[in-house]
Design an enzyme around this catalytic site. Structure first.
Site, PDB file in Angstrom:
ATOM      1  CB  SER A 108      -0.882   0.031   1.250  1.00 43.31           C
ATOM      2  OG  SER A 108      -1.473   1.310   1.398  1.00 43.31           O
ATOM      3  CE1 TYR A 134      -4.085  -2.262   4.795  1.00 42.49           C
ATOM      4  CE2 TYR A 134      -3.353  -0.027   4.385  1.00 42.49           C
ATOM      5  CZ  TYR A 134      -3.817  -1.238   3.917  1.00 42.49           C
ATOM      6  OH  TYR A 134      -4.012  -1.417   2.565  1.00 42.49           O
TER       7      TYR A 134
END
Ligand SMILES: NC(=O)c1ccc[n+]([C@@H]2O[C@H](COP(=O)([O-])OP(=O)(O)OC[C@H]3O[C@@H](n4cnc5c(N)ncnc54)[C@H](OP(=O)(O)O)[C@@H]3O)[C@@H](O)[C@H]2O)c1
Length: 337
Positions: free
Chosen positions: A232, A246
């Site tokens: 990401s 995350y």
């Protein structure tokens, strides 16, 4: 020179060996490798003594097992070693058919990746955890379009389930040329309140999962396979809070990518990491405020589509990406600029 019957038999064996070498030489070896094979055949001829015994001399025996050549440094020096073949500057041709394992292929980006690879003629196995019906639908759509696909249940946090899925894929398709580590979760929350179990679960699915999947596919993956991780852009840019677990997990995926590229480069396997920016999926649809903030932060002023990420996966899995490994490639509409 008149040959003994054994000598004649051996001469015909050498002719067969030459034919085999030629066959292999025309089967995609580089000019340099061909020259080495020719040198090996000459070494075999030089080693022939017409009146020597030929017991155990089978035409299909590996050259280096030939009773007269066993231990011959001339022959083993002339034959290219496995690593020398891999070190050839010629990029390898893609095999006639290929197969892929895509984790988390039931929805979102993973479903788009599975569909795109199948459209490119690749046989696809996709894993799911909670969404069996959605996974079956993806398989149905691929099959209806003339492709090959199967859905397998495997929680990415469970290494045994991942291994079972990899083994099932290997059994069904004979090999796994491509692994796409896509399955991922985004458990957010302020650091003060986030249960440590959420951190553990995030790391188990997003980091331990790709590690375990790479381990599980390797016995099924031929040389020159491809591993593609989905990280990401948050690994590089963290514009707001509540994302500690995350962000940590996706930064780890970038590190894992570099490390695996080193580990597996000797087998010609490439390992790369795609870092999407905001992509329109269930993961990002929940909070409209966050959507607005993220849209505004992109240079292109829009979310990306799962198909745009799938296109990049197809490229990294394709022939033109043969020299890309250990790379992190961002596809974020200018979110990180
Ligand atoms: N969407 C974005 O903006 C964005 C941005 C950057 C990176 N990413 C990354 O892209 C990947 C896909 O995200 P997405 O947006 O497509 O998410 P999504 O729409 O929520 O889909 C997630 C997929 O992962 C699967 N999955 C989740 N937990 C799993 C587990 N424990 N075991 C196996 N499969 C599991 C889900 O399957 P089930 O429903 O069957 O559990 C689903 O197929 C993730 O790694 C995510 O971090 C997404």
């Amino acid at each position: 020179m008149s040959l003994t019957p054994e000598g004649r038999a051996l001469e015909s064996h050498v002719a067969e060996v030459w034919a085999k070498l030629e066959e292999r030489a025309t089967a995609g070896l580089s000019a340099e490798e061909c020259a080495r094979f020719v040198a090996a055949a000459r070494a075999i001829e030089a080693a022939i003594e017409p009146d020597a015994a030929i017991d155990g001399c089978r035409p299909d025996a590996p050259l280096t097992d030939h009773p007269w050549l066993k231990g011959s440094t001339a022959v083993s020096a002339a034959l290219p070693t496995h690593s020398e073949r891999l070190a050839s500057p010629t990029p390898p041709a893609l095999p006639e058919y290929r197969s892929a394992l895509v984790t988390g292929g039931s929805r979102g980006i993973g479903a788009a990746i599975a569909t795109r690879l199948a459209a490119d003629g690749i046989r696809v196995a996709l894993t799911y955890n909670a969404s069996r019906t959605a996974a079956d639908r993806v398989v149905e759509e691929i099959t209806e379009a003339g492709g090959h696909a199967l859905a397998l249940h495997a929680d990415s946090a469970d290494a045994d389930q991942i291994r079972a899925a990899a083994d099932a894929t290997g059994r069904e398709y004979g090999k796994i040329d491509i692994l796409v580590n896509n399955a991922g979760i985004g458990m957010g929350g302020p650091i003060e309140e986030m249960p440590i179990e959420h951190f553990d679960r995030t790391m188990a699915v997003n980091v331990r999962g790709p590690f375990a999947a790479a381990q599980a596919v390797l016995p099924h993956m031929p040389d020159h396979g491809r591993i593609i991780n989905i990280g990401s852009v948050f690994a590089d840019r963290t514009p707001f809070g509540t994302l500690s677990a995350y962000v940590t997990s996706k930064a780890a995926v970038a590190g894992l990518t570099r490390a695996l590229a080193r580990d597996l480069g000797g087998r010609g396997i490439t390992v790369n990491n795609i870092q999407p920016g905001p992509i329109s999926t269930d993961l990002t649809s929940a909070d409209s405020h966050v959507r607005d903030v993220m849209t505004e932060a992109t240079a292109l002023r829009r979310f990306g589509t799962p198909e745009e990420i799938a296109g990049l996966v197809a490229y990294l899995a394709g022939p033109e990406a043969s020299y890309i490994t250990g790379a992190t490639i961002t596809a974020d509409g200018g979110y990180a600029v």
